[in-house]
Design an enzyme around this catalytic site. Structure first.
Site, PDB file in Angstrom:
ATOM      1  CG  HIS A 192      -2.060   0.988   1.067  1.00  0.00           C
ATOM      2  ND1 HIS A 192      -1.904   2.345   1.260  1.00  0.00           N
ATOM      3  CD2 HIS A 192      -3.353   0.813   0.719  1.00  0.00           C
ATOM      4  CE1 HIS A 192      -3.060   2.951   1.043  1.00  0.00           C
ATOM      5  NE2 HIS A 192      -3.952   2.037   0.707  1.00  0.00           N
ATOM      6  CG  LEU A 227      -9.642  -1.879   0.803  1.00  0.00           C
ATOM      7  CD1 LEU A 227      -9.052  -2.891  -0.183  1.00  0.00           C
ATOM      8  CD2 LEU A 227     -10.522  -0.865   0.083  1.00  0.00           C
ATOM      9  CG  ASP A 228      -5.937  -0.833   1.795  1.00  0.00           C
ATOM     10  OD1 ASP A 228      -5.350  -1.728   1.157  1.00  0.00           O
ATOM     11  OD2 ASP A 228      -6.400   0.186   1.256  1.00  0.00           O
ATOM     12  CD  GLU A 229      -9.783  -1.966   8.463  1.00  0.00           C
ATOM     13  OE1 GLU A 229     -10.082  -2.798   9.353  1.00  0.00           O
ATOM     14  OE2 GLU A 229     -10.499  -1.009   8.138  1.00  0.00           O
TER      15      GLU A 229
END
Length: 284
Positions: A192, A227-229
C-alpha cells in the site's frame, strides 16, 4: 544457499517449550543454524522459528512431521516445517505501474529471491513485453463491473493451476473478492502506497501533501476481506520537506514501496512471518 529445514511454531506460552523442541532435535542429531523466540506477555502466546541443517536429520519431512506430532499435541502447537530446497511459487499481479513488478523481476533474475515466479496476471496489457522478456507467462484478464465475477473465477483457476504458494499484489489496482481473500488467507501480500492506517484510499500522496506531512511511507501487509486492514509484515518511511512537490513525493514513495514489498516478500518466502489475531511476528 545451505539446505535447511525451517520449523515454525506458535502456541500458548508455558515452561519447557524450548527445552522440549531442542531435546527432540538433539535426539536426532539436528544441527540448529538459526533460532528465534518471542513471548507475547499480553496474549500469553509463544513464537519460535528454527533453521536446521537438512543433512543433519536422518529422515525427510514426512517422517519429521510424524515424529514431532506428539510434541505438537502436548503443547497445542500451530506449526509447520518447510524445506529451503523447495522454492515457493509466486504469482505477481499488477496493473499499469511497473516499479514494483520490475524490481521483483530484477531481484528474481539476479537470484536475490529464492523463489520461482511462475506467472504474472494483470488487468492491463501494458507490462507484457517486460514480463515476457524474462520468459514468464503473462495473463491479461480485464476486470469490469460486467465481467468481475467471471474474471476472478479465471484468476482463481490460474492460482490453482500454477499451485501458487503466494500471490503478490504488486500495485494491482483491483480489490480481490471476499471469498478469494478468505480462500487464500495468509497467502496474498499487498503493498500500500502510504503508511497505513494514515491516508488510506485514493490519491494518498495528494492527501499527504495537503496535510504538510514530513514523512511518507509504505506498508506491506496480508490481504484480508477488510480492505487495507490485514496483518502488517513490513513498513518504512522516508523524510520529505515543504519544498517537495506531489511529483517528488510520488517518486520518493515508489522507492519506498518497492523496497518494503521486497523485504516483506522475502520474510514470507523464508518462513519468517507468523500471524496471530491481526498482527504478525517477523523474525529477522
Amino acid at each position: 544457499m545451505e539446505h535447511t529445514y525451517r520449523l515454525v511454531i506458535s502456541c500458548p506460552d508455558r515452561v519447557g517449550i524450548v527445552a522440549k523442541v531442542s531435546n527432540f532435535l538433539s535426539t536426532y542429531n539436528g544441527w540448529i543454524t538459526e533460532a528465534s523466540h518471542h513471548s507475547d506477555t499480553y496474549t500469553g502466546w509463544f513464537f519460535m522459528r528454527h533453521e536446521i541443517k537438512a543433512e543433519s536429520i536422518p529422515f525427510g519431512l514426512d517422517q519429521f512431521r510424524a515424529a514431532f506430532a506428539p510434541i505438537a499435541r502436548e503443547f497445542d502447537m500451530h506449526w509447520h516445517i518447510a524445506d529451503s530446497a523447495r522454492p515457493k511459487k509466486i504469482i505477481l499481479m499488477c496493473s499499469k505501474e511497473s516499479h514494483c513488478v520490475a524490481d521483483l523481476l530484477y531481484r528474481w533474475h539476479s537470484n536475490e529471491i529464492n523463489a520461482e515466479i511462475v506467472a504474472v496476471i494483470s488487468n492491463h496489457d501494458d507490462l507484457r513485453r517486460m514480463v515476457e522478456w524474462h520468459e514468464i507467462p503473462y495473463h491479461h484478464i480485464p476486470v469490469s463491473k460486467e465481467n468481475r465475477e467471471e474474471a476472478f473465477a479465471h484468476i482463481d483457476e490460474l492460482f490453482q493451476s500454477y499451485e501458487a504458494d503466494v500471490v503478490v499484489l504488486a500495485r494491482y489496482m483491483q480489490i480481490l473478492p471476499a471469498d478469494l481473500c478468505a480462500k487464500y488467507a495468509g497467502k496474498v501480500i499487498n503493498i500500500h502506497h502510504s503508511f497505513l492506517p494514515s491516508f488510506a484510499g485514493a490519491r494518498p500522496y495528494h492527501q499527504a501533501y495537503s496535510r504538510g506531512v514530513k514523512l511518507i511511507g509504505a506498508t506491506c501487509h496480508y490481504v484480508t476481506q477488510d480492505l487495507d486492514e490485514g496483518p502488517i509484515i513490513e513498513q518504512d518511511v522516508i523524510r520529505i520537506t515543504h519544498s517537495d512537490s506531489i511529483e517528488d513525493m510520488v517518486r520518493l514513495g515508489k522507492d519506498v514501496e518497492k523496497n518494503v514489498l521486497a523485504r516483506g516478500l522475502r520474510s514470507h518466502i523464508e518462513d519468517r512471518v507468523i500471524t496471530y489475531e491481526n498482527k504478525t511476528v517477523v523474525f529477522d
